[in-house]
Write an enzyme that holds these catalytic residues in place. Structure first.
Site, PDB file in Angstrom:
ATOM      1  N   TRP A 151       0.860  -1.182   0.000  1.00  0.00           N
ATOM      2  CA  TRP A 151       0.000   0.000   0.000  1.00  0.00           C
ATOM      3  C   TRP A 151       0.897   1.234   0.000  1.00  0.00           C
ATOM      4  CZ3 TRP A 151      -0.294   3.945   3.753  1.00  0.00           C
ATOM      5  CH2 TRP A 151      -1.156   4.987   3.383  1.00  0.00           C
ATOM      6  N   GLU A 166      -3.048  -2.964  -2.462  1.00  0.00           N
ATOM      7  CA  GLU A 166      -4.196  -2.360  -1.771  1.00  0.00           C
ATOM      8  C   GLU A 166      -4.538  -0.988  -2.329  1.00  0.00           C
ATOM      9  OE1 GLU A 166      -3.459  -1.858   2.408  1.00  0.00           O
ATOM     10  OE2 GLU A 166      -5.457  -1.060   2.825  1.00  0.00           O
ATOM     11  N   LYS A 216      -6.971   2.610  -2.636  1.00  0.00           N
ATOM     12  CA  LYS A 216      -7.536   3.561  -1.684  1.00  0.00           C
ATOM     13  C   LYS A 216      -8.218   4.702  -2.425  1.00  0.00           C
ATOM     14  CE  LYS A 216      -6.251   6.034   2.503  1.00  0.00           C
ATOM     15  NZ  LYS A 216      -5.371   6.027   3.661  1.00  0.00           N
ATOM     16  N   ASP A 245      -9.754  -2.999   1.415  1.00  0.00           N
ATOM     17  CA  ASP A 245      -9.836  -2.435   2.771  1.00  0.00           C
ATOM     18  C   ASP A 245     -11.204  -1.789   2.914  1.00  0.00           C
ATOM     19  OD1 ASP A 245      -9.741  -0.306   4.797  1.00  0.00           O
ATOM     20  OD2 ASP A 245      -7.607  -0.760   4.977  1.00  0.00           O
ATOM     21  N   HIS A 293     -11.689   1.997   2.360  1.00  0.00           N
ATOM     22  CA  HIS A 293     -11.095   2.641   1.190  1.00  0.00           C
ATOM     23  C   HIS A 293     -12.043   2.881   0.022  1.00  0.00           C
ATOM     24  CE1 HIS A 293      -6.683   1.687   2.451  1.00  0.00           C
ATOM     25  NE2 HIS A 293      -7.380   2.288   3.386  1.00  0.00           N
ATOM     26  N   HIS A 319      -8.677  -6.205   4.297  1.00  0.00           N
ATOM     27  CA  HIS A 319      -8.321  -5.407   5.461  1.00  0.00           C
ATOM     28  C   HIS A 319      -9.647  -5.011   6.081  1.00  0.00           C
ATOM     29  CE1 HIS A 319      -3.926  -3.857   4.960  1.00  0.00           C
ATOM     30  NE2 HIS A 319      -4.014  -5.154   5.091  1.00  0.00           N
ATOM     31  N   ASP A 330     -11.981   7.158   6.325  1.00  0.00           N
ATOM     32  CA  ASP A 330     -11.179   5.956   6.587  1.00  0.00           C
ATOM     33  C   ASP A 330     -10.556   6.063   7.980  1.00  0.00           C
ATOM     34  OD1 ASP A 330      -9.699   3.635   6.205  1.00  0.00           O
ATOM     35  OD2 ASP A 330      -8.037   4.697   5.238  1.00  0.00           O
ATOM     36  N   ASP A 332     -10.458   4.012  10.543  1.00  0.00           N
ATOM     37  CA  ASP A 332      -9.860   2.813  11.150  1.00  0.00           C
ATOM     38  C   ASP A 332     -10.317   2.584  12.584  1.00  0.00           C
ATOM     39  OD1 ASP A 332      -8.110   1.657   9.036  1.00  0.00           O
ATOM     40  OD2 ASP A 332      -7.204   3.637   9.087  1.00  0.00           O
ATOM     41  N   ASP A 365      -7.443  -4.272   9.957  1.00  0.00           N
ATOM     42  CA  ASP A 365      -6.706  -3.010   9.848  1.00  0.00           C
ATOM     43  C   ASP A 365      -7.470  -1.912  10.564  1.00  0.00           C
ATOM     44  OD1 ASP A 365      -5.048  -0.963   9.224  1.00  0.00           O
ATOM     45  OD2 ASP A 365      -5.432  -0.957   7.070  1.00  0.00           O
TER      46      ASP A 365
END
Ligand code: RNT
Ligand code: ZN
Length: 421
Positions: A188, A229, A231, A262, A265, A289, A297, A299, A329
């Site tokens: 990433w 990955e 995004k 992810d 993303h 993820h 994003d 997390d 993640d």
């Protein structure tokens, strides 16, 4: 609850699921075989150990909060991971980033990373883990300060990051060899522009060339698998991301490597769960993820919400669980970090259990007959069957605390270990 009460509750739950045609014992056997790749970076807010006091910088990602007790050394992080794993049912994997290397106090630049810098982790993890996964770190470094790495306009800077990527695949392969299960090494990069670019093509061409250079050497897939990955945007790179979804989808399909989805993303109404079945038609294997975006994003720690349950259903219903690598993640520095791991990882496993306690074949037949009334009626009733009783029994059999009993252990650990840091 006493062991006896957990077992009694399980017996009743087992009957209720059996009336829907579901064998709970079999579901638990299947569940025990699914490893989740727990990310090391929840334990220290993505700081890593390149130098004492190293912190996450750049890359457009952020850990917020200042809860006491963050791991400051490899020993501390390993101790925290062990504590978390002791409260999570099943055997799982650990996902490391290059900045978590053991440089023995010397300075090792990113392009000089070698398998030996991870021997400490491998030796430590050998009898505790199902395997390890890996990530080159394309952020928190002066050569990433411009916001570009593998697609940087400067050839020298690109070359530096290419060398990092090559070095990390060797580390991944060494991990895969040590554990006897392939390590997924996931690329990433944060590359992107804050403001509207003029040339969208050239950075993407440069990224393709850099990725090709990194992956030029073939590595035995029994040891190592490559993932990329995508995004949507990052903080400070709001207008343009070089490695967008279309970019990496095309790259992964054309190179037949793994695509990493992810959950943070995509646009807020786009769901990862909806993408899995489509992407799996074109790539050999998939990396997830699993995260929880709140408005961006962000997390957040993964909770047992509808999207997590739908992701788990898509994995189980696809019948391709062995080709889908489940990684987590998230990073929350505002709560006990070990508890964050336990909550998020237990939720991922609980969601998989929910999905496995479904008469999938029967539901597919009902759907094929276009009996949408029964489909809706059944899927709704399944939601309130006694998942918790089966979960507690699973925890009991796997030798970890059931229900909220694990939190007591975290409190003890906090008092004895974390508060003294
Ligand atoms: C960033 C990506 C990436 C990182 C980790 C630390 O938005 O999700 O996967 O979170 O590599
Ligand atoms: Zn991610």
């Amino acid at each position: 609850m006493t062991e006896k009460r957990i077992e009694q509750a399980y017996e009743i739950a087992k009957e209720q699921y059996a009336s829907f045609g579901v064998n709970t014992d079999e579901a638990l056997r299947k569940l025990a075989a699914v490893p989740v790749s727990m990310h090391c970076w929840q334990g220290d807010d993505v700081g890593g150990f390149e130098s004492p006091g190293a912190e996450l910088s750049g890359g457009g990602i952020q850990a917020t909060g200042n809860y006491p007790g963050k791991a400051r050394t490899i020993d501390e992080l390993q101790s925290d991971v062990e504590k978390a794993l002791s409260l999570i049912p099943g055997k799982h994997r650990l996902n490391l980033h290059a900045i978590y290397l053991d440089n023995e106090g010397t300075s090792v630049n990113r392009n000089e990373v070698e398998p030996e810098h991870f021997h400490n982790w491998i030796d430590w993890g050998k009898d505790k883990l199902h395997g390890m996964d890996f990530n080159p770190t394309f952020f928190s470094h002066p050569k990433a300060d411009d916001g570009f790495t593998l697609s940087h306009p400067d050839k020298g800077i690109r070359q530096f990051w290419i060398e990092h990527g090559i070095a990390c695949r060797k580390v991944g392969a060494a991990m895969g060899k040590a554990f006897g299960t392939p390590t997924v090494t996931n690329v990433w990069v944060p590359d992107g522009y804050k403001d509207v670019p003029v040339d969208r093509v050239a950075p993407r061409q440069r990224l393709v060339e850099s990725l090709d250079a990194i992956m030029a050497e073939k590595i035995d897939p029994k040891l190592h698998l490559d993932a990329v990955e995508s995004k949507l945007f990052g903080i400070g790179a709001e207008s343009f991301t070089v490695g967008s979804h279309e970019f990496y989808m095309g790259y992964a399909v054309s190179r037949q490597i793994l695509m990493c989805l992810d959950s943070g993303h995509y646009h807020p109404t786009e769901m990862t769960s909806e993408k899995i079945s489509a992407v799996m038609l074109y790539v050999p294997e998939l990396l997830l993820h699993v995260s929880r975006p709140v408005r961006w994003d962000s997390d957040h720690v993964v909770i047992l919400n509808e999207e997590l349950m739908t992701i788990a259903q898509e994995l189980v219903r696809s019948g391709k669980l062995e080709k889908i690598h489940i990684g987590l993640d998230f990073f929350d520095a505002s709560i006990n970090r070990v508890a964050a791991w336990v909550i998020g990882t237990r939720n991922m496993i609980k969601a998989l259990l929910f999905a496995m306690l479904e008469p999938t074949q029967q539901l597919k037949e009902i759907e094929l007959k276009m009996d949408y009334t029964t489909r809706l009626a059944m899927t709704e009733e399944l939601k309130t069957l006694p998942l918790g009783a089966v979960w507690d029994y699973y925890c009991l059999k796997q030798g970890v605390p059931e229900s909220l009993a694990w939190l007591e252990r975290i409190r003890e650990y906090e008092k004895e270990v974390l508060s003294k840091r």
